[in-house]
Design a protein around this motif. Structure first.
Motif, PDB file in Angstrom:
ATOM      1  N   GLY A 219      53.128  34.955  35.715  1.00 29.97           N
ATOM      2  CA  GLY A 219      52.403  33.919  36.426  1.00 29.97           C
ATOM      3  C   GLY A 219      51.061  34.452  36.883  1.00 29.97           C
ATOM      4  N   ASN A 220      50.157  33.549  37.218  1.00 30.82           N
ATOM      5  CA  ASN A 220      48.817  34.004  37.627  1.00 30.82           C
ATOM      6  C   ASN A 220      48.416  33.459  38.988  1.00 30.82           C
ATOM      7  OD1 ASN A 220      48.368  31.342  37.038  1.00 30.82           O
ATOM      8  ND2 ASN A 220      46.748  31.673  35.538  1.00 30.82           N
ATOM      9  N   GLY A 221      49.421  33.293  39.881  1.00 35.85           N
ATOM     10  CA  GLY A 221      49.140  32.671  41.162  1.00 35.85           C
ATOM     11  C   GLY A 221      48.900  33.603  42.329  1.00 35.85           C
ATOM     12  N   ASP A 222      49.057  34.929  42.128  1.00 39.78           N
ATOM     13  CA  ASP A 222      48.859  35.846  43.254  1.00 39.78           C
ATOM     14  C   ASP A 222      48.416  37.210  42.739  1.00 39.78           C
ATOM     15  OD1 ASP A 222      51.417  37.822  43.303  1.00 39.78           O
ATOM     16  OD2 ASP A 222      52.037  35.830  42.663  1.00 39.78           O
ATOM     17  N   LYS A 223      47.737  37.949  43.602  1.00 33.86           N
ATOM     18  CA  LYS A 223      47.147  39.227  43.222  1.00 33.86           C
ATOM     19  C   LYS A 223      48.201  40.257  42.820  1.00 33.86           C
ATOM     20  CE  LYS A 223      44.372  43.066  45.007  1.00 33.86           C
ATOM     21  NZ  LYS A 223      45.399  44.061  44.658  1.00 33.86           N
ATOM     22  N   ASP A 224      49.320  40.291  43.539  1.00 30.74           N
ATOM     23  CA  ASP A 224      50.315  41.324  43.259  1.00 30.74           C
ATOM     24  C   ASP A 224      50.935  41.144  41.878  1.00 30.74           C
ATOM     25  OD1 ASP A 224      50.010  42.590  45.783  1.00 30.74           O
ATOM     26  OD2 ASP A 224      51.218  41.025  46.698  1.00 30.74           O
ATOM     27  N   THR A 225      51.193  39.899  41.488  1.00 27.87           N
ATOM     28  CA  THR A 225      51.706  39.645  40.148  1.00 27.87           C
ATOM     29  C   THR A 225      50.653  40.017  39.104  1.00 27.87           C
ATOM     30  OG1 THR A 225      53.119  37.861  40.954  1.00 27.87           O
ATOM     31  CG2 THR A 225      52.647  37.881  38.598  1.00 27.87           C
ATOM     32  N   MET A 226      49.403  39.705  39.379  1.00 24.12           N
ATOM     33  CA  MET A 226      48.327  40.065  38.446  1.00 24.12           C
ATOM     34  C   MET A 226      48.205  41.575  38.306  1.00 24.12           C
ATOM     35  SD  MET A 226      47.049  37.446  37.014  1.00 24.12           S
ATOM     36  CE  MET A 226      45.586  38.219  36.326  1.00 24.12           C
ATOM     37  N   ASP A 227      48.431  42.304  39.387  1.00 22.98           N
ATOM     38  CA  ASP A 227      48.380  43.768  39.304  1.00 22.98           C
ATOM     39  C   ASP A 227      49.472  44.294  38.369  1.00 22.98           C
ATOM     40  OD1 ASP A 227      46.243  43.878  41.037  1.00 22.98           O
ATOM     41  OD2 ASP A 227      47.449  44.399  42.796  1.00 22.98           O
ATOM     42  N   VAL A 228      50.689  43.735  38.482  1.00 22.21           N
ATOM     43  CA  VAL A 228      51.762  44.145  37.578  1.00 22.21           C
ATOM     44  C   VAL A 228      51.418  43.753  36.146  1.00 22.21           C
ATOM     45  CG1 VAL A 228      54.212  43.912  37.011  1.00 22.21           C
ATOM     46  CG2 VAL A 228      53.493  43.953  39.405  1.00 22.21           C
ATOM     47  N   TYR A 229      50.899  42.548  35.965  1.00 23.48           N
ATOM     48  CA  TYR A 229      50.472  42.093  34.633  1.00 23.48           C
ATOM     49  C   TYR A 229      49.485  43.079  34.011  1.00 23.48           C
ATOM     50  CZ  TYR A 229      47.325  39.591  31.433  1.00 23.48           C
ATOM     51  OH  TYR A 229      46.512  39.249  30.375  1.00 23.48           O
ATOM     52  N   ASN A 230      48.481  43.485  34.784  1.00 21.18           N
ATOM     53  CA  ASN A 230      47.461  44.387  34.241  1.00 21.18           C
ATOM     54  C   ASN A 230      48.038  45.751  33.887  1.00 21.18           C
ATOM     55  OD1 ASN A 230      45.129  42.710  34.248  1.00 21.18           O
ATOM     56  ND2 ASN A 230      45.009  42.884  36.479  1.00 21.18           N
ATOM     57  N   ARG A 231      48.993  46.232  34.667  1.00 20.79           N
ATOM     58  CA  ARG A 231      49.617  47.520  34.338  1.00 20.79           C
ATOM     59  C   ARG A 231      50.442  47.418  33.056  1.00 20.79           C
ATOM     60  NH1 ARG A 231      50.140  47.843  40.121  1.00 20.79           N
ATOM     61  NH2 ARG A 231      52.303  47.096  40.126  1.00 20.79           N
ATOM     62  N   VAL A 232      51.215  46.337  32.939  1.00 18.04           N
ATOM     63  CA  VAL A 232      52.026  46.163  31.729  1.00 18.04           C
ATOM     64  C   VAL A 232      51.131  45.908  30.525  1.00 18.04           C
ATOM     65  CG1 VAL A 232      53.823  44.757  30.641  1.00 18.04           C
ATOM     66  CG2 VAL A 232      53.994  45.337  33.067  1.00 18.04           C
ATOM     67  N   LEU A 233      50.062  45.142  30.710  1.00 23.49           N
ATOM     68  CA  LEU A 233      49.100  44.875  29.629  1.00 23.49           C
ATOM     69  C   LEU A 233      48.477  46.162  29.116  1.00 23.49           C
ATOM     70  CD1 LEU A 233      47.450  42.783  27.976  1.00 23.49           C
ATOM     71  CD2 LEU A 233      45.796  42.777  29.863  1.00 23.49           C
ATOM     72  N   ALA A 234      48.080  47.038  30.023  1.00 23.16           N
ATOM     73  CA  ALA A 234      47.471  48.301  29.624  1.00 23.16           C
ATOM     74  C   ALA A 234      48.439  49.174  28.834  1.00 23.16           C
ATOM     75  CB  ALA A 234      46.968  49.054  30.858  1.00 23.16           C
ATOM     76  N   HIS A 235      49.712  49.060  29.145  1.00 23.66           N
ATOM     77  CA  HIS A 235      50.737  49.889  28.492  1.00 23.66           C
ATOM     78  C   HIS A 235      51.170  49.318  27.146  1.00 23.66           C
ATOM     79  CE1 HIS A 235      54.114  52.601  28.070  1.00 23.66           C
ATOM     80  NE2 HIS A 235      54.955  51.569  28.016  1.00 23.66           N
ATOM     81  N   ARG A 236      51.238  47.952  27.042  1.00 25.57           N
ATOM     82  CA  ARG A 236      51.879  47.350  25.876  1.00 25.57           C
ATOM     83  C   ARG A 236      50.941  46.544  24.998  1.00 25.57           C
ATOM     84  NH1 ARG A 236      56.521  44.198  27.119  1.00 25.57           N
ATOM     85  NH2 ARG A 236      56.877  44.417  24.883  1.00 25.57           N
ATOM     86  N   GLY A 237      49.789  46.122  25.524  1.00 27.18           N
ATOM     87  CA  GLY A 237      48.816  45.424  24.693  1.00 27.18           C
ATOM     88  C   GLY A 237      48.939  43.912  24.733  1.00 27.18           C
ATOM     89  N   PRO A 238      47.842  43.204  24.368  1.00 36.15           N
ATOM     90  CA  PRO A 238      47.757  41.751  24.531  1.00 36.15           C
ATOM     91  C   PRO A 238      48.646  40.956  23.580  1.00 36.15           C
ATOM     92  CG  PRO A 238      45.819  42.603  23.396  1.00 36.15           C
ATOM     93  CD  PRO A 238      46.588  43.794  23.865  1.00 36.15           C
ATOM     94  N   GLN A 239      49.122  41.544  22.495  1.00 30.40           N
ATOM     95  CA  GLN A 239      49.973  40.792  21.578  1.00 30.40           C
ATOM     96  C   GLN A 239      51.346  40.501  22.184  1.00 30.40           C
ATOM     97  OE1 GLN A 239      48.796  39.526  18.687  1.00 30.40           O
ATOM     98  NE2 GLN A 239      46.860  40.409  19.424  1.00 30.40           N
ATOM     99  N   GLN A 240      51.792  41.385  23.060  1.00 32.15           N
ATOM    100  CA  GLN A 240      53.138  41.245  23.612  1.00 32.15           C
ATOM    101  C   GLN A 240      53.149  40.795  25.070  1.00 32.15           C
ATOM    102  OE1 GLN A 240      53.754  42.118  20.078  1.00 32.15           O
ATOM    103  NE2 GLN A 240      55.602  41.838  21.282  1.00 32.15           N
ATOM    104  N   VAL A 241      51.987  40.782  25.717  1.00 37.69           N
ATOM    105  CA  VAL A 241      51.913  40.480  27.155  1.00 37.69           C
ATOM    106  C   VAL A 241      51.116  39.197  27.354  1.00 37.69           C
ATOM    107  CG1 VAL A 241      51.244  41.356  29.419  1.00 37.69           C
ATOM    108  CG2 VAL A 241      52.069  42.940  27.668  1.00 37.69           C
TER     109      VAL A 241
END
Length: 443
Positions: A219-241
């Motif tokens: 979800g994109n409704g709060d900063k803390d979720t976005m922080d987790v998103y960005n960490r997972v994105l950096a690790h796994r890439g945009p095709q899977q996240v």
């Protein structure tokens, strides 16, 4: 009943014999395991004795045991079972980990795991509904519905949809979800964690257990979720996240059980998951209008002479009530109970939707004083009084909303009993006044 040869000949200790505990004991027994079980309640011990040896696990010799299986409700941060695990060298797991261990024995399937602070149950039920409407076999479990180990295995091609609390994630080590989703984050259950960041870390573990080919949705409704998103994105890439986006989804006015901005986020999460599974836009969207929702969560109880009555008794804190107030206009708001917070401040942005508030329970006087600065308010004390007074004041087009922002334990056994009381009071209005009522769909 989910069974697996992997459990055959193994020894397990099970602490807690409520619904999930009993399902776990029976599944292990049917799989050929040897089980030691305990519950503080005599009736629970009697129920479990059909499949397990009953003995207090804290004083038992656990030499040779494969695992201690505990209910998610057991507080590992201060329960003596944690020390027992350390001393005996036997790991603590939960029934979700048992399911993960059994997966290789099941017909080919996919698993969806949904977590977050709020909205998990609605999103899980919605996704399960969409999958079923698309003619795929599906099972729903975890923190909702029947315990997953008690359910029949799906045929090949089936999809398991699991609502996962932080407690359940803490108790699993190998649940690799084909799609995992994090809806949102806000401080919660801090009595079980060393701090908010520890709680966030618990949720984030769901993604660390995924395989490189799996999908992660945020979800994109709060900063803390976005922080987790960005960490997972950096690790796994945009095709899977995937970052769920509701901006291209139209038609909410046609989905009676999915009103409000928070439900648009739930829809966006569910649609993103479905697309990751390979579903079409039509399969995702066409099922939304027929979704009946959850009892006690924005549940449309009845419409009487143009006034809608909505049961949101499951909103036991202000964070849950705030989106409910955003879902409707012209609200007669029933609020109060055993307070979890000293203030309703988080709800202030949506106070403009409230015509009048009716406070109840232990928090009644406190909330009446706080709300009087913002709206017309009446301390009704009892829920039945509040329903009658709100009904008398409401005009066609108005909404009588029970969204208490409090626990129920000052006047009721639980939030279900409180919601049932609300529904009975609405039923009495229909009966006594001989109104013609049109039943709404559950929300």
């Amino acid at each position: 009943m989910i069974k697996s040869r992997i459990f055959s000949g193994q020894k397990y200790a099970v602490l807690g014999l409520a619904r999930s505990g009993l399902a776990t004991v029976e599944a292990l027994y049917q799989s050929g395991a040897e089980i030691l079980a305990w519950d503080n309640r005599q009736e629970a011990r009697e129920a479990g004795s059909k499949w397990a040896t009953i003995e207090d696990i804290l004083s038992a010799d656990l030499t040779g045991y494969s695992a201690i299986i505990v209910s998610p409700g057991v507080p590992l941060n201060n329960h003596p079972i944690t020390e027992k695990s350390t001393q005996s060298g036997v790991p603590i797991i939960g029934d979700i980990e048992l399911f993960a261990m059994a997966r290789p024995s099941l017909p080919t399937h996919r698993v969806i795991g949904i977590t977050g602070t709020n909205g998990k149950s609605t999103t899980t039920a919605l996704l399960h509904h969409i999958i079923q409407c698309s003619a795929f076999p599906s099972r729903m479990g975890g923190n909702i519905g029947l315990p997953i180990m008690s359910q029949e295995p799906l045929p090949a091609g089936g999809i398991y949809v699991l609502e996962l609390s932080s407690y359940q994630i803490d108790l699993t080590r190998s649940l690799s979800c084909d799609v995992a989703a994090l809806i949102n984050l806000s401080p919660d259950h801090l009595d079980r964690y060393s701090g908010y960041m520890d709680y966030i870390g618990s949720k984030e573990r769901l993604f660390a257990m995924q395989s490189p080919q799996a999908f992660s949705v945020f979800g994109n409704g709060d900063k803390d979720t976005m922080d987790v998103y960005n960490r997972v994105l950096a690790h796994r890439g945009p095709q899977q996240v995937i970052l769920a986006d509701s901006s291209g989804i139209d038609g909410q006015k046609n989905w009676p059980s999915l009103q409000g901005p928070h439900n648009m986020q739930n829809v966006a999460i569910a649609v993103s998951i479905c697309k990751a599974l390979g579903f079409t836009d039509h399969q995702c969207i066409s099922a939304l209008a027929s979704f009946k929702g959850l009892e006690h969560r924005l549940e449309r109880v009845a419409e009487i002479e143009g006034v809608l009555y909505v049961n949101d008794s499951k909103a036991t804190n202000p964070e849950s009530t705030a989106p409910a107030l955003a879902a409707y206009n012209n609200i007669h708001w029933i609020v109060g109970g055993l307070p979890k917070s000293d203030t309703l401040e988080i709800c202030i942005p949506n106070f403009g939707n409230v015509k009048k508030a009716y406070t109840i329970g232990e928090a009644g006087a406190q909330f009446a004083h706080e709300l009087s600065e913002h709206m017309d308010v009446e301390n009704s004390e009892l829920l039945t009084n509040a329903v009658m007074r709100a009904s008398a004041a409401a005009l066609p087009g108005d909404v009588v909303l029970l969204s208490p922002a409090c626990a129920s334990f000052d006047q009721f056994r639980d939030y279900e009993a409180r919601g049932d009381c609300f529904k009975m009071a609405v039923e009495n209005i229909m009966t006594s006044d001989k109104h013609v009522a049109v039943r709404g769909s559950d929300g």
